[in-house]
Design a protein around this motif. Structure first.
Motif, PDB file in Angstrom:
ATOM      1  N   GLY A  10       0.834  -1.213   0.000  1.00 34.95           N
ATOM      2  CA  GLY A  10       0.000   0.000   0.000  1.00 34.95           C
ATOM      3  C   GLY A  10       0.860   1.251   0.000  1.00 34.95           C
ATOM      4  N   GLY A  79      -0.291   6.734  -3.816  1.00 34.52           N
ATOM      5  CA  GLY A  79      -0.662   7.855  -2.936  1.00 34.52           C
ATOM      6  C   GLY A  79      -1.971   7.588  -2.203  1.00 34.52           C
ATOM      7  N   ASN A  81      -5.699   7.267  -0.787  1.00 32.00           N
ATOM      8  CA  ASN A  81      -6.770   8.258  -0.615  1.00 32.00           C
ATOM      9  C   ASN A  81      -6.246   9.688  -0.556  1.00 32.00           C
ATOM     10  N   LEU A  89      -4.063  18.707   8.061  1.00 29.09           N
ATOM     11  CA  LEU A  89      -3.178  17.774   8.761  1.00 29.09           C
ATOM     12  C   LEU A  89      -3.005  18.196  10.221  1.00 29.09           C
ATOM     13  N   VAL A 237      -2.205  -7.452  -3.457  1.00 24.15           N
ATOM     14  CA  VAL A 237      -1.785  -8.484  -2.509  1.00 24.15           C
ATOM     15  C   VAL A 237      -3.015  -9.257  -2.048  1.00 24.15           C
ATOM     16  N   ALA A 271      -0.068  -1.559   4.854  1.00 23.20           N
ATOM     17  CA  ALA A 271      -0.645  -0.201   4.914  1.00 23.20           C
ATOM     18  C   ALA A 271      -1.675  -0.056   3.799  1.00 23.20           C
ATOM     19  N   GLN A 462     -11.265   6.126   7.894  1.00 24.10           N
ATOM     20  CA  GLN A 462     -11.255   4.759   8.423  1.00 24.10           C
ATOM     21  C   GLN A 462     -10.139   4.559   9.449  1.00 24.10           C
TER      22      GLN A 462
HETATM   23  C1  LIG Z   1     -12.242  12.994  -0.061  1.00 23.32           C
HETATM   24  C2  LIG Z   1     -11.329  12.753   1.090  1.00 23.32           C
HETATM   25  C3  LIG Z   1     -10.897  13.831   1.859  1.00 23.32           C
HETATM   26  C4  LIG Z   1     -10.042  13.602   2.943  1.00 23.32           C
HETATM   27  N1  LIG Z   1      -9.567  14.684   3.625  1.00 23.32           N
HETATM   28  C5  LIG Z   1      -8.701  14.498   4.640  1.00 23.32           C
HETATM   29  C6  LIG Z   1      -8.126  15.607   5.316  1.00 23.32           C
HETATM   30  O1  LIG Z   1      -8.360  16.765   4.985  1.00 23.32           O
HETATM   31  N2  LIG Z   1      -7.286  15.357   6.344  1.00 23.32           N
HETATM   32  C7  LIG Z   1      -6.976  14.092   6.754  1.00 23.32           C
HETATM   33  O2  LIG Z   1      -6.231  13.939   7.732  1.00 23.32           O
HETATM   34  N3  LIG Z   1      -7.490  13.023   6.113  1.00 23.32           N
HETATM   35  C8  LIG Z   1      -8.320  13.183   5.070  1.00 23.32           C
HETATM   36  N4  LIG Z   1      -8.815  12.104   4.388  1.00 23.32           N
HETATM   37  C9  LIG Z   1      -8.412  10.757   4.834  1.00 23.32           C
HETATM   38  C10 LIG Z   1      -7.047  10.349   4.305  1.00 23.32           C
HETATM   39  O3  LIG Z   1      -7.057  10.342   2.910  1.00 23.32           O
HETATM   40  C11 LIG Z   1      -6.684   8.980   4.864  1.00 23.32           C
HETATM   41  O4  LIG Z   1      -6.646   9.071   6.280  1.00 23.32           O
HETATM   42  C12 LIG Z   1      -5.327   8.493   4.404  1.00 23.32           C
HETATM   43  O5  LIG Z   1      -5.210   8.495   3.009  1.00 23.32           O
HETATM   44  C13 LIG Z   1      -5.091   7.072   4.908  1.00 23.32           C
HETATM   45  O6  LIG Z   1      -3.805   6.664   4.538  1.00 23.32           O
HETATM   46  P1  LIG Z   1      -3.440   5.116   4.489  1.00 23.32           P
HETATM   47  O7  LIG Z   1      -2.050   5.008   3.995  1.00 23.32           O
HETATM   48  O8  LIG Z   1      -3.758   4.502   5.786  1.00 23.32           O
HETATM   49  O9  LIG Z   1      -4.474   4.462   3.470  1.00 23.32           O
HETATM   50  P2  LIG Z   1      -4.892   4.821   1.984  1.00 23.32           P
HETATM   51  O10 LIG Z   1      -4.673   6.238   1.697  1.00 23.32           O
HETATM   52  O11 LIG Z   1      -6.226   4.234   1.814  1.00 23.32           O
HETATM   53  O12 LIG Z   1      -3.852   3.997   1.101  1.00 23.32           O
HETATM   54  C14 LIG Z   1      -3.875   2.593   1.055  1.00 23.32           C
HETATM   55  C15 LIG Z   1      -3.232   2.143  -0.241  1.00 23.32           C
HETATM   56  O13 LIG Z   1      -3.157   0.717  -0.235  1.00 23.32           O
HETATM   57  C16 LIG Z   1      -3.542   0.217  -1.505  1.00 23.32           C
HETATM   58  N5  LIG Z   1      -4.053  -1.139  -1.294  1.00 23.32           N
HETATM   59  C17 LIG Z   1      -5.182  -1.488  -0.630  1.00 23.32           C
HETATM   60  N6  LIG Z   1      -5.307  -2.826  -0.614  1.00 23.32           N
HETATM   61  C18 LIG Z   1      -4.237  -3.329  -1.280  1.00 23.32           C
HETATM   62  C19 LIG Z   1      -3.822  -4.656  -1.610  1.00 23.32           C
HETATM   63  N7  LIG Z   1      -4.509  -5.739  -1.215  1.00 23.32           N
HETATM   64  N8  LIG Z   1      -2.666  -4.818  -2.329  1.00 23.32           N
HETATM   65  C20 LIG Z   1      -1.940  -3.725  -2.728  1.00 23.32           C
HETATM   66  N9  LIG Z   1      -2.311  -2.452  -2.449  1.00 23.32           N
HETATM   67  C21 LIG Z   1      -3.439  -2.260  -1.713  1.00 23.32           C
HETATM   68  C22 LIG Z   1      -4.603   1.190  -1.993  1.00 23.32           C
HETATM   69  O14 LIG Z   1      -4.718   1.158  -3.398  1.00 23.32           O
HETATM   70  C23 LIG Z   1      -4.055   2.526  -1.468  1.00 23.32           C
HETATM   71  O15 LIG Z   1      -3.212   3.144  -2.410  1.00 23.32           O
HETATM   72  C24 LIG Z   1      -9.652  12.279   3.292  1.00 23.32           C
HETATM   73  C25 LIG Z   1     -10.076  11.210   2.505  1.00 23.32           C
HETATM   74  C26 LIG Z   1     -10.897  11.435   1.419  1.00 23.32           C
HETATM   75  C27 LIG Z   1     -11.334  10.249   0.599  1.00 23.32           C
END
Ligand SMILES: Cc1cc2nc3c(=O)[nH]c(=O)nc-3n(C[C@H](O)[C@H](O)[C@H](O)COP(=O)(O)OP(=O)(O)OC[C@H]3O[C@@H](n4cnc5c(N)ncnc54)[C@H](O)[C@@H]3O)c2cc1C
Length: 526
Positions: A10, A79, A81, A89, A237, A271, A462
């Motif tokens: 991820g 990148g 979400n 932030l 994955v 992740a 989430q």
């Molecule tokens: C419209 C919108 C507005 C937002 N605004 C804010 C904000 O202003 N401030 C803030 O703090 N947060 C905000 N968020 C939330 C923020 O985007 C998330 O908290 C953050 O992106 C989470 O990061 P992460 O790395 O945990 O997961 P994600 O960003 O979800 O990244 C996970 C990655 O893993 C990949 N993946 C998933 N499953 C698999 C698999 N089985 N194999 C390979 N790859 C996989 C996905 O494709 C993705 O690229 C917002 C979200 C959205 C949708």
């Protein structure tokens, strides 16, 4: 060769930050991402495409426990979400780490407190180019340094709003924003500033790479700087494989361009986002882990939190020509009345911030108000010129019954909201404030932001699906965010949150990804 020192699954803020941090170890690292690069195209800034057609949203159908289908608000890109996020932030408040009493229950205490995270918060703000001003927000926790970048200037209508709020005794503050923006002395974006202060920022991909998203800030620079880091896109994955004892992950089974491959590494960091990470652990069940990998506690997928979020549109009595609206926040109702004097209730209400400005197309798509569609001259553009848009967050509580799981091979999500009375009271506070700052005191819901066509589909914030803790019976991860039951698997997204606070979650998961990356780097050094 399919063997690496580290595999990271991820490339959202969690995985990308860990990759950026671990790149410097010189170890051989593979970053697996199911999506590709989000195309830079005109549609990035097209409201009908982004919100109406959900062009960049995962094309998946999930179900709720009672059988309702919905499309989760997930985005599978390099990148993650963050390609579409609003980039507000925030650090969690210091009190959030100590257990907070809410009307519907207690948000649990964290096993590690703010002081452990503070150095990483400071570094996370530097990496993600956070603009802000310390000392304005009455709830802000102590910080070891200033914000790395100056606050993003309010445009005149928002500056008026800030003054109006101050006249009411409130403490509006400049939102901490992760943006690649350079302003001149008049607050105009400089000619070479990637962020142009344009309105399609919050909820849209940045056509000019002006948002501090995980691709722009971490993945691309890390790939350039570290030849030992490899990114594989289109790599889904499917399962984590273990040795017969179940103590170590020995393979990462991945579907790449329809072909199944197994990659190996000494250490695996997961992740995928809190929902998808839990699903990966659940579908990796084997003889040693019959209920899902590292799920002896039965907690994998449970305690899902997502905030009580609402995006509302109000009508300013004076026109609001603001382009870049997401510059102001209000935390005067964050705590109960003992700590937040403007809150006349004993329980916390939550947080208010501006969201991106609605345009005419968005208002028409929202069907706001539906009656207007019948008027001969539909006044969507007039409404857009006067709209002023807010986003309200009330803390959600972790409940074991709120969970993600598979049934019949289909992801299911059960959600029962908490603290709805607090959310209603926060909304009422905003309504009352509006009346005194030249805004009509009527709040209309904007549901498209966050892909929130069905409330359960609002998965943007989430968290909590694999909480960390000291005891394997009450947590899935240990204090290092390593799975209690496995020696070599760590989780670096928001799965580990025991509670979520009422500010945006991403800076906290970035800070934690740095912390865990340092633990892994130490382990790799031997
Ligand atoms: C419209 C919108 C507005 C937002 N605004 C804010 C904000 O202003 N401030 C803030 O703090 N947060 C905000 N968020 C939330 C923020 O985007 C998330 O908290 C953050 O992106 C989470 O990061 P992460 O790395 O945990 O997961 P994600 O960003 O979800 O990244 C996970 C990655 O893993 C990949 N993946 C998933 N499953 C698999 C698999 N089985 N194999 C390979 N790859 C996989 C996905 O494709 C993705 O690229 C917002 C979200 C959205 C949708």
């Amino acid at each position: 060769m399919d063997r690496y020192d580290v595999i990271i699954v991820g490339s959202g803020p969690g995985g990308a930050t860990a990759a950026w941090r671990l790149g410097a170890t010189g170890k051989r690292i593979l970053l697996l991402e199911r999506g590709g690069y989000l195309p830079r195209e005109r549609e990035n800034w097209d409201t009908t495409e982004v919100f109406g057609r959900a062009r960049y949203q995962a094309n998946e159908t999930w179900r709720s426990g009672d059988g309702e289908t919905f499309r989760p608000g997930l985005h599978y890109w390099v990148g993650g979400n963050s390609k579409l996020y609003g980039a507000a932030l925030f650090r969690l408040r210091e009190t959030d780490f100590h257990g907070v009493r809410h009307v519907d229950g207690v948000a649990p205490e964290w096993p590690l407190k703010y002081d452990v995270f503070e150095p990483y918060y400071q570094q996370a703000e530097e990496l993600y180019r956070v603009h802000g001003a310390r000392g304005e927000d009455p709830t802000e926790p102590w910080a070891s340094g200033p914000y790395p970048k100056p606050p993003i200037r309010h445009e005149p209508r928002i500056a008026d709003l800030a003054e109006g709020l101050k006249r009411q005794g409130l403490n509006p503050f400049h939102l901490p924003m992760g943006a690649w923006i350079e302003e001149d002395d008049n607050g105009v974006a400089k000619p070479d500033s990637p962020c142009l202060r344009c309105d399609p920022f919050d909820g849209y991909p940045s056509l000019t790479n002006g948002k501090a998203d995980a691709q722009v800030v971490c993945v691309d620079p890390a790939l350039k700087a570290y030849p030992n880091l490899e990114l594989m896109t289109g790599a889904y994955v499917e399962r984590l494989l273990t040795d017969p004892s179940g103590r170590a992950v020995t393979g990462v089974e991945t579907v790449v361009n329809d072909a199944r491959r197994v990659f190996q590494a000494d250490v695996v960091l997961v992740a995928c986002g809190a929902l998808s990470s839990a699903l990966l652990f659940l579908r990796s069940a084997n003889d040693a882990h019959p209920n899902g990998l590292a799920n002896g506690s039965g907690l994998v997928g449970r305690n899902y939190m997502r905030h009580n979020n609402a995006t509302v549109l109000a009508i300013s009595r004076t026109p609001n020509p603001t382009e870049f609206q997401k510059t102001l926040g209000v935390n005067d109702f964050y705590h109960g009345r003992a700590l937040s004097p403007a809150n006349d209730w004993e329980f916390p209400l939550g947080h208010i911030q501006m969201v991106g400005k609605s345009d005419g197309a968005q208002i028409e798509l929202e069907g706001l108000p539906a009656l207007l569609h019948w008027l001969p001259q539909q006044p969507f553009d007039w409404i857009a010129r006067h709209s002023i848009d807010f986003w309200l967050t009330t803390e959600d509580l972790p409940k074991p019954e709120n969970r993600v799981y598979y049934r019949g091979g289909v992801p299911h999500l059960d959600v029962v909201s908490a603290n709805l009375e607090s959310a209603a009271r926060l909304r009422e506070k905003l309504r009352a404030i509006c009346d005194k700052v030249d805004i009509h005191p009527h709040l209309m819901d904007r549901r498209l932001y966050f892909g929130k066509d069905v409330p359960i589909g609002g998965t943007a914030h989430q968290a909590g699906t694999m909480r960390f803790g000291e005891h394997p019976s009450s947590s899935a991860l240990d204090l290092d965010c390593r799975a209690h039951e496995l020696d070599n698997v760590y989780v670096v997204d928001a799965s580990f949150f025991p509670s979520i606070g009422a500010v945006n979650p991403t800076l906290t998961l970035i800070a934690n990804a740095m912390r865990v990356a340092d633990i892994v780097a130490k382990r790799l050094r031997g």
